[in-house]
Design a protein around this motif. Structure first.
Motif, short mmCIF file in Angstrom:
data_model
loop_
_atom_site.label_atom_id
_atom_site.label_comp_id
_atom_site.label_asym_id
_atom_site.label_seq_id
_atom_site.Cartn_x
_atom_site.Cartn_y
_atom_site.Cartn_z
N ARG A 108 0.84 -1.20 0.00
CA ARG A 108 0.00 0.00 0.00
C ARG A 108 0.88 1.25 0.00
O ARG A 108 1.88 1.32 0.70
N LEU A 123 -0.59 8.01 1.75
CA LEU A 123 -1.47 9.00 1.13
C LEU A 123 -0.66 10.03 0.35
O LEU A 123 -1.04 10.44 -0.76
N GLN A 131 0.23 8.82 -3.01
CA GLN A 131 -0.94 8.81 -3.88
C GLN A 131 -1.28 10.21 -4.37
O GLN A 131 -1.66 10.40 -5.53
N TYR A 151 -0.84 6.72 6.50
CA TYR A 151 -1.70 5.57 6.21
C TYR A 151 -3.08 5.70 6.84
O TYR A 151 -3.78 4.71 7.00
N ASP A 174 -6.74 6.79 2.00
CA ASP A 174 -6.30 6.62 0.63
C ASP A 174 -6.96 7.68 -0.23
O ASP A 174 -8.10 8.10 0.03
#
Length: 416
Positions: free
Chosen positions: A197, A200, A203, A318, A321
């Motif tokens: 993963r 953030l 992303q 984390y 998202d």
């Protein structure tokens, strides 16, 4: 943010007392940002291809990797701040995300990946980690080994688009085998049940990157006279061909689904207004307005969707998202497809791409043959210390990847 987020791979001594007063108020992530901005790798981006050939002469206003990285950082910083991310962390990620890109953009990346097969391949994002944690000159560990810029864990993690090693079935990966120790360091704190993963901030940077190059590559294409919307507005067959390109290259949506999104995009008054672009001042204002509106909408849609799912508090690391609506991703993919179809695949481009690949292949072969005396002083000692042929090849790949576009051509002319 926690103390663990601010840790560095190599512990650093306290600041010189003479600089403490001037340094007051600067946090670890602000220092990270300064380290990237002042790095040699960042300066080299000024002469590395974005999509169009590196700027020169009459086209010197076109974007390079450097201007693209500055724009990504600005978009990421503002988007991250609206979500509650540490703004310096997302800024660092935007500035640093392309530091590992070689000469000639993604075409050069493909050439170096083929040449680097015996040492584990080449990937621009994996090379970025290598630049940040090993190749840049800033911090040396107690063992005498370079730690690169020695950024904090949070900034390194935010810069990592693909948190996994090379594997079958995917071209993208985030680190080479001999960079596993620093990768393990930056990934400490990742949820145990989600080892791949992305945080953030990574992303946010990734979406800012998509938004920046999808909009700006098309904008530059208008300025060069390569992108015109008349064919898409008039010809259903051309729209179908574009949607097919996008489905194959950028989107999981079927061409039929993309077709409806494309119709809506072309019907947008901000977009349709640039169909008559003629290079005049008024036309440039219209084009800039369209670019700004598209970027603003892409950012606002992602922020709103993320807030709707995760609430109004500060969102970092984390805790959440990034949520990007499907329609926004499809519009972004269509803009990428316009650049692909009318800019990257324009007549004559294939011959240039072949020439660029020949230059990089020849450089790698010549440097492998000639050894350390042909390398820059930074890389020659690394060659001599390498334990085997694969390690020496990796040094050569690092050398070639560090070159600007003009430097690669000059080295090619000298070494061949």
């Amino acid at each position: 943010m926690t103390d663990a987020d601010a840790e560095r791979y190599v512990p650093e001594p306290p600041k010189d007392p003479s600089t403490v007063a001037a340094d007051a108020g600067r946090g670890p992530y602000s220092r990270d940002r300064a380290r990237v901005l002042h790095s040699a790798a960042f300066r080299r981006l000024a002469a590395k291809t974005q999509v169009h050939v590196s700027a020169s002469g009459a086209d010197s206003f076109l974007r390079t990797r450097l201007t693209h990285s500055l724009e990504v950082a600005q978009i990421a910083r503002e988007m991250g701040a609206r979500l509650g991310c540490d703004p310096d962390v997302v800024d660092v990620a935007g500035l640093a995300h392309d530091l590992g890109h070689p000469p000639f953009g993604h075409n050069g990346e493909d050439a170096l990946d083929a040449a680097a097969g015996p040492c584990g391949g080449f990937e621009g994002n994996a090379q970025t980690l290598r630049v940040l944690s090993r190749l840049e000159a800033k911090v040396v560990g107690p063992d005498g080994v370079s730690a690169g810029l020695n950024l904090t864990r949070a900034s390194l993690d935010a810069s990592c688009k693909y948190p996994w090693s090379r594997r079958a079935g995917t071209r993208k990966f985030g680190y080479y085998a001999d960079d596993a120790p620093v990768f393990d360091f930056l990934r400490a704190g990742t949820p145990a049940d989600q080892p791949e993963r992305r945080c953030l901030e990574a992303q946010v940077m990734d979406w800012a990157d998509d938004v920046a190059y999808s909009v700006h590559d098309v904008e530059d294409g208008f300025h060069l006279g390569l992108v015109r919307l008349e064919a898409l507005l008039r010809d259903p067959d051309e729209r179908d061909a574009l949607c097919k390109d996008v489905a194959e290259s950028y989107s999981g949506e079927a061409p039929a689904e993309l077709s409806g999104v494309l119709d809506d995009l072309l019907a947008d008054p901000a977009v349709s207004a640039v169909a008559a672009f003629d290079g005049s001042h008024a036309a440039q204002v219209t084009l800039k307005r369209a670019a700004s509106l598209l970027i603003g909408r892409f950012v606002a849609e992602a922020v709103a969707a993320t807030r709707e799912r995760f609430g109004d508090g500060p969102l970092r690391r984390y805790a959440a998202d990034l949520v990007v609506p499907r329609a926004a991703r499809a519009r972004c993919a269509l803009l990428k497809g316009i650049a692909l179809r009318y800019v990257m695949r324009r007549p004559g481009a294939a011959a240039r791409y072949a020439r660029e690949q020949e230059i990089l292949r020849t450089l790698v072969a010549a440097l492998v043959q000639r050894g350390p005396d042909a390398l820059d002083p930074v890389f020659a000692p690394l060659w001599r210390a390498a334990s085997d042929d694969a390690a020496r090849l990796r040094v050569v790949i690092d050398q070639v990847a560090s070159l600007t576009d003009p430097a690669a051509v000059a080295w090619f002319e000298r070494l061949r």
